[in-house]
Design an enzyme around this catalytic site. Structure first.
Site, PDB file in Angstrom:
ATOM      1  N   GLU A  73       0.849  -1.197   0.000  1.00  0.00           N
ATOM      2  CA  GLU A  73       0.000   0.000   0.000  1.00  0.00           C
ATOM      3  C   GLU A  73       0.889   1.253   0.000  1.00  0.00           C
ATOM      4  OE1 GLU A  73      -2.500   1.850  -0.056  1.00  0.00           O
ATOM      5  OE2 GLU A  73      -4.339   0.699   0.124  1.00  0.00           O
ATOM      6  N   ASN A  93      -6.203   5.787   6.916  1.00  0.00           N
ATOM      7  CA  ASN A  93      -5.963   4.931   5.758  1.00  0.00           C
ATOM      8  C   ASN A  93      -5.140   5.601   4.667  1.00  0.00           C
ATOM      9  OD1 ASN A  93      -6.872   3.828   2.961  1.00  0.00           O
ATOM     10  ND2 ASN A  93      -7.543   2.231   4.369  1.00  0.00           N
ATOM     11  N   ASN A 131     -11.952   5.825   1.681  1.00  0.00           N
ATOM     12  CA  ASN A 131     -10.661   5.194   1.469  1.00  0.00           C
ATOM     13  C   ASN A 131      -9.705   6.172   0.785  1.00  0.00           C
ATOM     14  OD1 ASN A 131      -8.523   3.415   0.845  1.00  0.00           O
ATOM     15  ND2 ASN A 131      -9.893   1.699   0.504  1.00  0.00           N
ATOM     16  N   ASP A 189      -9.638   1.935  -5.072  1.00  0.00           N
ATOM     17  CA  ASP A 189      -8.826   2.056  -3.855  1.00  0.00           C
ATOM     18  C   ASP A 189      -8.041   3.365  -3.912  1.00  0.00           C
ATOM     19  OD1 ASP A 189      -7.380   1.516  -1.499  1.00  0.00           O
ATOM     20  OD2 ASP A 189      -7.281  -0.610  -1.935  1.00  0.00           O
TER      21      ASP A 189
END
Length: 311
Positions: free
Chosen positions: A41, A128, A185, A235
């Protein structure tokens, strides 16, 4: 099993609209730069170091890929189960930690400063993704993904609704800027910072929302920019300098990779990858190299587009 294309143009780079023909480089293909990640990520480019930093959340570490040598090394471990990363306007690393449920900044000497870990006396959920506006304000999403299990952090009960926050650079105060979105997100600003895009992973189907941003940082009521199919999960997102939105996408055959949307929300291009793309960023000397992090790998692709600085 992913294999590099044996011909150009790379068939994994698909033109969906004529506008993408000028963005795809016909003699550039997808490259795999690293593998062996448990769940990647938060890629962020450091031009002054000619390197990419990204997160391997379950392994509780930040990884580093060096452009000059191609070497992959551990940048920091433990990392606090870091997810999203960006740089502030002074070039410092800003990170979202699942482990301590906070947003932190890495100073020039390597020390870590806590920027936010509570709101109204309650613990944040699991910050996040994060972006920094030109005025120095820090904007981050706070869904519950990082506290759902002991895999990407530590299992816990949420104490707050799932919001997007703005951290004032002068006062250090947190303000809720987006509420009513279940599990926000990825997020990014348009090149002129008059729009804020937010991935909504709590709707069915999932969506990318867009909000008008006032001079004082206030947002309008927002609207749906893109609605994904029932199977798709957007995402991490980034904008290029022309206002096109590049979005990590997946999962599954025909979905996994990157979707590219024009400012009018038309899907103009697709980059197919073997796994869901969790996040992406632009880097390289001219910010024309797209770095894409999937669950287990780091990929890159040169494009005829430039990312917004500090993306």
């Amino acid at each position: 099993m992913w294999e590099p294309s044996e011909r150009y143009p790379d068939p994994a780079i698909e033109v969906l609209d004529p506008r993408f023909r000028n963005i795809r480089l016909n003699n550039a293909g997808i490259e795999r730069l690293a593998t062996g990640v448990r769940y990647g990520e938060g890629p962020v480019w450091f031009g002054d170091g000619r390197c990419l930093i990204w997160s391997d959340i379950p392994n509780n570490r930040l990884l580093r890929w060096d452009e000059e040598t191609g070497a992959v090394s551990v940048h920091r471990q433990p990392s606090g189960y870091t997810n999203g990363n960006t740089r502030d306007r002074q070039g410092r690393l800003v990170s979202c930690e699942h482990g301590e449920r906070r947003v932190v900044r890495t100073e020039y000497d390597g020390s870590v400063t806590v920027l936010a870990d509570r709101f109204e006396g309650k613990h944040l959920n699991a910050p996040n993704d994060v972006v920094v506006r030109r005025d120095g304000s820090i904007w981050f999403s706070d869904p519950v993904f990082g506290i759902l299990s002991n895999y990407e952090g530590f299992k816990a009960d949420p104490e707050l609704p799932t919001h997007v926050y703005r951290l004032d650079p002068g006062t250090g105060q947190l303000q809720v800027v987006v509420r009513g979105v279940h599990n926000p997100n990825g997020l990014c600003f348009s090149p002129d910072e008059r729009l804020l895009y937010v991935v909504d992973n709590g709707s069915s189907p999932n969506r990318i929302l867009v909000y008008g941003v006032g001079e004082d940082g206030t947002l309008d009521e927002g609207r749906t920019f893109v609605e994904a199919s029932l199977e798709a999960i957007p995402d991490g997102i980034r904008c290029d300098t022309e206002g096109n939105l590049w979005a990590g996408w997946g999962p599954g055959p025909g979905l996994s990779g990157v979707m590219v949307f024009a400012p009018d929300a038309t899907a103009i291009g697709r980059i197919a990858l073997p796994d869901r793309c969790a996040n992406l960023c632009f880097g390289g000397t001219r910010r024309n190299r797209l770095f894409m992090v999937t669950g287990q790998c780091l990929f890159a692709l040169y494009v005829n587009a430039q990312g917004v600085p500090y993306c």
